[in-house]
Design a protein around this motif. Sequence first.
Motif, short mmCIF file in Angstrom:
data_model
loop_
_atom_site.label_atom_id
_atom_site.label_comp_id
_atom_site.label_asym_id
_atom_site.label_seq_id
_atom_site.Cartn_x
_atom_site.Cartn_y
_atom_site.Cartn_z
N ASP A 164 -14.18 0.18 -2.54
CA ASP A 164 -14.66 1.56 -2.51
C ASP A 164 -15.93 1.68 -1.67
N PHE A 165 -15.92 2.68 -0.79
CA PHE A 165 -17.10 3.04 0.01
C PHE A 165 -17.41 4.51 -0.23
N ASP A 166 -18.44 5.02 0.42
CA ASP A 166 -18.91 6.38 0.12
C ASP A 166 -17.84 7.44 0.36
N SER A 167 -17.17 7.40 1.49
CA SER A 167 -16.22 8.46 1.83
C SER A 167 -14.78 7.98 1.98
N TYR A 168 -14.53 6.69 1.82
CA TYR A 168 -13.18 6.18 1.97
C TYR A 168 -13.01 4.92 1.13
N ASN A 169 -11.79 4.47 1.01
CA ASN A 169 -11.52 3.20 0.34
C ASN A 169 -10.34 2.49 1.00
N ILE A 170 -10.30 1.20 0.77
CA ILE A 170 -9.23 0.34 1.27
C ILE A 170 -8.69 -0.44 0.08
N SER A 171 -7.39 -0.55 0.00
CA SER A 171 -6.77 -1.24 -1.14
C SER A 171 -5.79 -2.29 -0.67
N LEU A 172 -5.77 -3.40 -1.37
CA LEU A 172 -4.70 -4.38 -1.26
C LEU A 172 -3.81 -4.19 -2.48
N PHE A 173 -2.50 -4.02 -2.29
CA PHE A 173 -1.66 -3.65 -3.42
C PHE A 173 -0.37 -4.47 -3.43
N SER A 174 0.21 -4.55 -4.62
CA SER A 174 1.53 -5.12 -4.81
C SER A 174 2.23 -4.30 -5.89
N ASP A 175 3.37 -3.70 -5.57
CA ASP A 175 4.10 -2.84 -6.50
C ASP A 175 5.54 -3.32 -6.66
N MET A 176 6.08 -3.08 -7.84
CA MET A 176 7.49 -3.32 -8.11
C MET A 176 8.11 -2.01 -8.60
N PHE A 201 12.85 -3.79 -6.30
CA PHE A 201 12.42 -3.65 -4.91
C PHE A 201 10.90 -3.70 -4.93
N GLY A 202 10.32 -4.55 -4.11
CA GLY A 202 8.88 -4.75 -4.12
C GLY A 202 8.22 -4.26 -2.85
N PHE A 203 6.97 -3.85 -2.98
CA PHE A 203 6.16 -3.40 -1.86
C PHE A 203 4.80 -4.09 -1.96
N PHE A 204 4.32 -4.62 -0.85
CA PHE A 204 2.95 -5.11 -0.85
C PHE A 204 2.35 -4.93 0.54
N GLY A 205 1.03 -4.70 0.57
CA GLY A 205 0.38 -4.46 1.85
C GLY A 205 -1.02 -3.91 1.66
N ILE A 206 -1.41 -3.00 2.56
CA ILE A 206 -2.75 -2.46 2.59
C ILE A 206 -2.67 -0.93 2.61
N GLN A 207 -3.66 -0.29 1.97
CA GLN A 207 -3.66 1.16 1.82
C GLN A 207 -5.05 1.70 2.21
N PHE A 208 -5.06 2.83 2.91
CA PHE A 208 -6.31 3.44 3.36
C PHE A 208 -6.42 4.85 2.77
#
Length: 212
Positions: A164-176, A201-208
């Motif tokens: 988490d930053f002031d005006s944006y965030n970046i996430s590393l995620f893994s979903d099923m 079905f799985g999803f993983f990656g980066i989110q902005f």
Amino acid sequence: MKTIIVFLFLTFTLFAQSSTGYLLNPKVKVGVAYSALSKYYFTYAHGESRTVYPGYSIGIALETAGLISYYNTELSLALETSYGQATTGEVDTYFGRPKFTATSLPILLWAKIKSCGKINPFVRIGIGTERTGLIEKYYSARAFDFNLSKWFFSWGLGAGIDLDFDSYNISLFSDMVIKESGIAEPLNYGASINYDGRNTFGFFGIQFGYKL
């Protein structure tokens, strides 16, 4: 399926309020999708099987700020849709050069619990609907191609890390994304497809995300 989507939007709107400095956090996500089905048996190719490899995934989400805070943790909601595919790629068989692709299009309402700070581990659980697509394509025998799709009730489990930053965030995620049934359909040329849709079905990656 329409009823589930309407319910998700109404629930999301009802709870999309926060006492923090921002209300909503639109996000885009890119990554890899994979099917728990590790091998696929081609229908026309009389049982010849090939490995199903991960493919790409993309998605968008609209997440609330923290709605409830308790002992340095907070709860937020997110309405999210993604698209992903896994495929054998074009392969050689005795009966030609087929390709199988499985696709997933989930639309879920997620409840997320994370710690408060700059680096925040999180877990989440979701509920909603998902469209499974099955595509088998024969480049040398097009009469045996098929493209099937079906909507399912589904639920999801996820985890990751938010930066988490002031005006944006970046996430590393893994979903099923998990559903409770599959696709069993007769095909034009007398064969049938029996696909166990309960396979994750799985999803993983980066989110902005950008805070509004």
